[in-house]
Design an enzyme around this catalytic site. Structure first.
Site, PDB file in Angstrom:
ATOM      1  CG  ASP A   1      -2.149  -0.934   0.970  1.00 56.53           C
ATOM      2  OD1 ASP A   1      -2.448  -1.247  -0.191  1.00 56.53           O
ATOM      3  OD2 ASP A   1      -2.769  -1.342   1.964  1.00 56.53           O
TER       4      ASP A   1
ATOM      5  CE1 TYR B   1     -10.167  -4.963   2.976  1.00 54.47           C
ATOM      6  CE2 TYR B   1      -8.383  -4.614   1.420  1.00 54.47           C
ATOM      7  CZ  TYR B   1      -9.370  -5.421   1.954  1.00 54.47           C
ATOM      8  OH  TYR B   1      -9.555  -6.677   1.462  1.00 54.47           O
TER       9      TYR B   1
ATOM     10  CE1 TYR C   1      -6.170  -2.579   6.417  1.00 49.94           C
ATOM     11  CE2 TYR C   1      -5.176  -0.944   4.951  1.00 49.94           C
ATOM     12  CZ  TYR C   1      -5.649  -2.221   5.181  1.00 49.94           C
ATOM     13  OH  TYR C   1      -5.610  -3.147   4.166  1.00 49.94           O
TER      14      TYR C   1
HETATM   15 CU   LIG Z   1      -9.487  -7.752   4.201  1.00 44.21          CU
END
Ligand SMILES: [Cu+2]
Ligand SMILES: *[C@@H]1O[C@H](CO)[C@@H](O)[C@H](O)[C@H]1NC(C)=O
Length: 583
Positions: free
Chosen positions: A408, A496, A498
């Site tokens: 990422d 996503y 985080y």
């Molecule tokens: Cu996942």
């Protein structure tokens, strides 16, 4: 008899009353004198050291401070005017267009940290502060061959030079094909591939199969897409830049709406007019060219998909619109954090102080949140605690997800941090902290006011407690609620989210925690994929995948005397029990 006893009873009673009066005076005098000796502070007093919150940029940033707007502006001017670099000029009118792909494009700017020994000489021994410098990643589409350069520029704020970074660990410059993808390339991909060749040749098939295509986007919804870059580790050729582009319906939470159509695109050249489609994936099968696929489809020699575009709205399965019974059934507000005596921490020049704790925070453009010089009771326990990389590996039978292995940081983790919402992402009482970044496409710097939040709370757990209840020792209780300070940031990487927390407890314990949320990336459902995931909706399969978070921790417990470690070997011992030997 009674009349003779009466005077004696009266005397006894009078003496008793006098005695009680003296005792009362004694007790009250005693209490007054002890109150005079030690004045207990009352709750609600303000601590003059805590509660200061300053989120402004200093004129003289310290060694760990992120690049300031002033430094970023000066650096940008240098990069644009230096003849060796000749960086593409950013304008405030609008984003850079794709001509920047073949120019000298500034992809990333970050603080270039001085060596630890130089920083320690400054903060521990009062030596001058090492010069502040910046790390700049340049995509040199203007060079022949095109390359990626890493340069170190300094000193800030008045930059004098930008030298190629010298490193024994990696080569510099690097092949142009290895650079991360960016918005300009995606824009060029839409124009040069999806809205031209693909729409012209396959538009009728897409509309027939999915009720939507890549054309007429100005007047009606058109297909969205997601990309999976194919690593050169997989293609086995450092000159090959290949990317899977998969079609999705353009609805909220669009990654939950893939259709079974994808393209492998060749993007080897810096010039987007040379992008072309290599392979086509449709209904679980791979075709060698667009023309071959169109030919077979039009002759009805392959199984055709028939799907309708899902209706975007609160009833779509992927919507987080609340459905079902409301809980609690009668509206009641949830518990809330309160700070009855105000903030018990302070923030200034990106340094946080909280009780016995002190640390500096910064946001690396490349790798995200970092802490430096973390101290407890004045002792440095860590020089650095920082996120370094987030990796996600997928498994699948379909060719797109087979190669979806993502590092990422290629998307620049620090730039994915921008939008914390108090009351949802952080408690209402949290302090929001900004983050300033160099603009990539528009004239920067860009300041995001809600990049971090800082708040004191408790977990509802006692940090320690014990109750003693045997009368011989006295019965007693000692306990303490675990109030602690948390610094939080949330990275949104595609689908996503985080949540990254660093917490500082009253007993000297510090912890770092990652909580994953956001939503799933999925594949179009096919029975071939079933060993690699589960069917979670009519058309989708939730692929098995793995998230890995990498942190760098440079501990300095016991002093900064270079890196060291010790090992503890635990061996099995054979020992007879003492009581067994008793005969
Ligand atoms: Cu996942
Ligand atoms: C600098 O880049 C521009 C394009 O951004 C180009 O037109 C110009 O010729 C370049 N100048 C030099 C000295 O290379």
């Amino acid at each position: 008899m009674a009349s003779r006893a009466w005077p004696a009873v009266a005397i006894v009673m009078t003496l008793l009353a006098l005695g009680l009066l003296i005792a009362l005076l004694w007790v009250s005098l005693e209490r007054n004198s002890s109150a005079g000796q030690n004045t207990l502070p009352t709750c609600g007093q303000k601590d003059s050291r805590a509660g200061t919150i300053e989120d402004e940029e200093p004129q003289r940033p310290g060694p760990f401070h992120d690049l300031t707007s002033r430094e970023l502006k000066n650096l940008r001017s240098f990069l644009e005017s230096d003849p060796d670099i000749n960086a593409t000029k950013l304008s405030s009118d609008g984003p850079l267009d794709r001509s920047a792909l073949v120019q000298s494009y500034v992809s990333m700017v970050d603080l270039y940290l001085p060596a630890k020994v130089d920083v320690l000489a400054h903060i521990d021994e009062g030596q001058p502060q090492p010069p502040r410098r910046a790390l700049v990643v340049l995509f040199r589409g203007d060079k022949n061959p095109a390359v990626v350069e890493e340069r170190v520029c300094g000193p800030l704020p008045k930059v004098k030079s930008c030298q190629l970074l010298q490193s024994s660990k990696r080569r510099n410059p690097v092949e142009f094909t290895l650079r991360p993808f960016n918005m300009m390339e995606f824009g060029a991909l839409i124009e040069e591939v999806l809205r031209s060749e693909v729409e012209e040749k396959i538009g009728h098939i897409l509309r027939d199969s999915f009720g939507i295509s890549y054309g007429n986007c100005d007047v009606s919804p058109c297909l969205d897409f997601f990309t999976s870059p194919m690593s050169t580790g997989i293609t086995g050729d450092i000159e090959k830049r290949r990317m899977w582009v998969w079609a999705h319906y353009p609805v909220e939470y669009y990654l939950l709406h893939p259709v079974d159509f994808a393209l492998l695109v060749i993007m080897d050249s810096a010039d987007p007019t040379k992008y072309r489609v290599d392979k086509v994936w449709y209904a679980g099968l791979l075709y060698d060219s667009i023309d071959r696929f169109v030919d077979l489809y039009d002759k009805s020699l392959i199984t055709k998909i028939k799907r309708k575009m899902p209706e975007n709205g609160p009833e779509i399965f992927s919507s987080i619109h609340q459905r079902g019974k409301e809980l609690p059934s009668r509206p009641q507000r949830p518990p809330r954090l309160v700070e009855p005596d105000g903030k018990r921490y302070s923030l200034s020049n990106r340094q946080v102080k909280y009780q016995d704790w002190q640390f500096n925070l910064r946001m690396s453009t490349l790798t995200g949140p970092q802490l430096f010089d973390v101290r407890f009771k004045g002792d440095r326990i860590a020089y650095e605690i920082s996120l370094n990389e987030i990796i996600v590996f997928y498994s699948a039978a379909n060719p797109m997800h087979q190669v979806t292995d993502v590092a990422d940081s290629a998307g620049y983790l620090g730039s994915m941090v921008k939008s914390l919402v108090p009351g949802a992402d952080c408690p209402h009482s949290a302090t929001l902290i900004s983050n300033t970044l160099a603009g990539q496409l528009v004239k920067g710097p860009v300041r995001f006011p809600n990049a971090w939040c800082l708040f004191e709370h408790n977990s509802g757990l006692p940090l320690r407690r014990h109750i003693g209840y045997r009368l011989v020792h006295g019965s007693f209780y000692g306990g303490m609620l675990d109030s602690h300070l948390t610094l939080r940031t949330i990275l949104t990487v595609g689908n996503y989210d985080y949540v990254i927390d660093f917490s500082f407890h009253q007993n000297g314990v510090m912890d770092a925690k990652v909580s994953s949320t956001g939503y799933l990336m999925v594949s179009p459902y096919s029975s071939d994929d079933s060993p690699y995931g589960y069917r979670i909706e009519e058309h989708i399969l939730g692929n098995l995948h793995h998230h890995m978070f990498h942190f760098k921790v440079d501990l300095d417990v016991g002093g900064s005397v270079g890196n060291r470690y010790s090992t503890l070997d635990i061996v099995k011992e054979k020992q007879e029990l003492t009581t067994v030997r008793l005969v």
